[in-house]
Write an enzyme that holds these catalytic residues in place. Structure first.
Site, PDB file in Angstrom:
ATOM      1  CD  GLU A 100      54.803  52.447  38.136  1.00  8.53           C
ATOM      2  OE1 GLU A 100      54.713  51.511  37.138  1.00  8.53           O
ATOM      3  OE2 GLU A 100      55.359  53.293  38.449  1.00  8.53           O
ATOM      4  CG  HIS A 170      54.652  41.828  42.333  1.00  8.43           C
ATOM      5  ND1 HIS A 170      55.873  41.927  43.264  1.00  8.43           N
ATOM      6  CD2 HIS A 170      54.497  42.205  41.433  1.00  8.43           C
ATOM      7  CE1 HIS A 170      56.697  42.147  42.568  1.00  8.43           C
ATOM      8  NE2 HIS A 170      56.473  42.081  41.086  1.00  8.43           N
TER       9      HIS A 170
END
Length: 238
Positions: A100, A170
């Site tokens: 990321e 998540h």
């Protein structure tokens, strides 16, 4: 001392809220919005289809625009980029390594070089390794150069929020961390109509934007979304 009788009396009260919460989350109701007439003809789309349509419009109207991130080439986990590589080619829609920090850092470079960068972080829970790039680089690029340079053509898309079975990695909602950063625009759509217009506005805005997409609305939110090109106004950064 807590007695067995007290525990037996408390147990039903402790169970009921959990049951109620599960019942409420399992019966989520979305109230659709109606598009403005001036936006023209519409088609029924859910949230992720609307986002896909916005990126299709962006790529079609801006030859410098590129989309990149983890698994975006085949459409992504939530299918938001489906069919875009087939339509625009592998040099404009492509996968990146699982990094990321690298995705956002690359996006900053793309934007500074004059192209339009549309980056995807697969889940907002994994945006933290890119925090330094977003807060110390992207947000401050214009300021540190005395407005000689900027990376305003950077948009970072990321799904966020809980859906009931995502567990700790998540389900997070990290938008508040970035909302307090001068130089970044943080955008969250409430439905498909707003999603398309806001995403196009982010992509064309002259400031770096983080576009948080509520996972719970990807398929549950359905509206008649305008087929054409339109934008929803973004508040200027202070």
């Amino acid at each position: 001392m807590i007695t067995k009788n007290l525990i037996s009396r408390l147990r039903p009260a402790l169970v009921r809220p959990t049951t109620s919460i599960r019942h409420a989350s399992a019966h989520f109701t979305y109230v659709p919005e109606v598009a403005r007439e001036e936006y023209g003809p519409t088609s029924k789309r859910n949230l992720f289809q609307s986002i896909n349509n916005a990126m299709d419009v962006a790529l079609g109207s801006d030859r410098t625009a590129v989309i990149f991130g983890e698994d975006v080439a085949f459409g992504g986990v939530f299918r938001a980029t489906v069919n875009l590589q087939e339509k625009y080619g592998k040099d404009r829609v492509f996968n990146t390594p699982l990094c990321e920090q690298g995705i956002v850092g690359f996006g900053i470079g793309v934007a500074v070089a004059g192209s339009t960068a549309i980056a995807e972080v697969q889940f907002a829970d994994y945006i933290y390794p890119a925090f330094d790039q977003l807060v110390n680089e992207a947000a401050k690029y214009r300021y540190r150069s005395g407005n000689q340079f900027n990376c305003g053509a950077l948009t970072v898309r990321t799904p966020y929020g809980a859906v009931g079975h995502g567990a700790l990695y998540h389900s997070q909602s990290p938008e508040a961390y970035f909302a307090h950063t001068a130089g970044l625009k943080v955008v969250i759509p409430r439905g498909p109509i707003q999603a398309k217009g806001l995403l196009l506005s982010c992509i064309r805005d002259k400031n770096p934007c983080i576009f948080f997409e509520p996972k719970i609305l990807y398929r549950s939110a359905v509206e008649e979304v305008p087929n054409g090109d339109y934008e929803v106004y973004l508040i200027p950064t202070g």
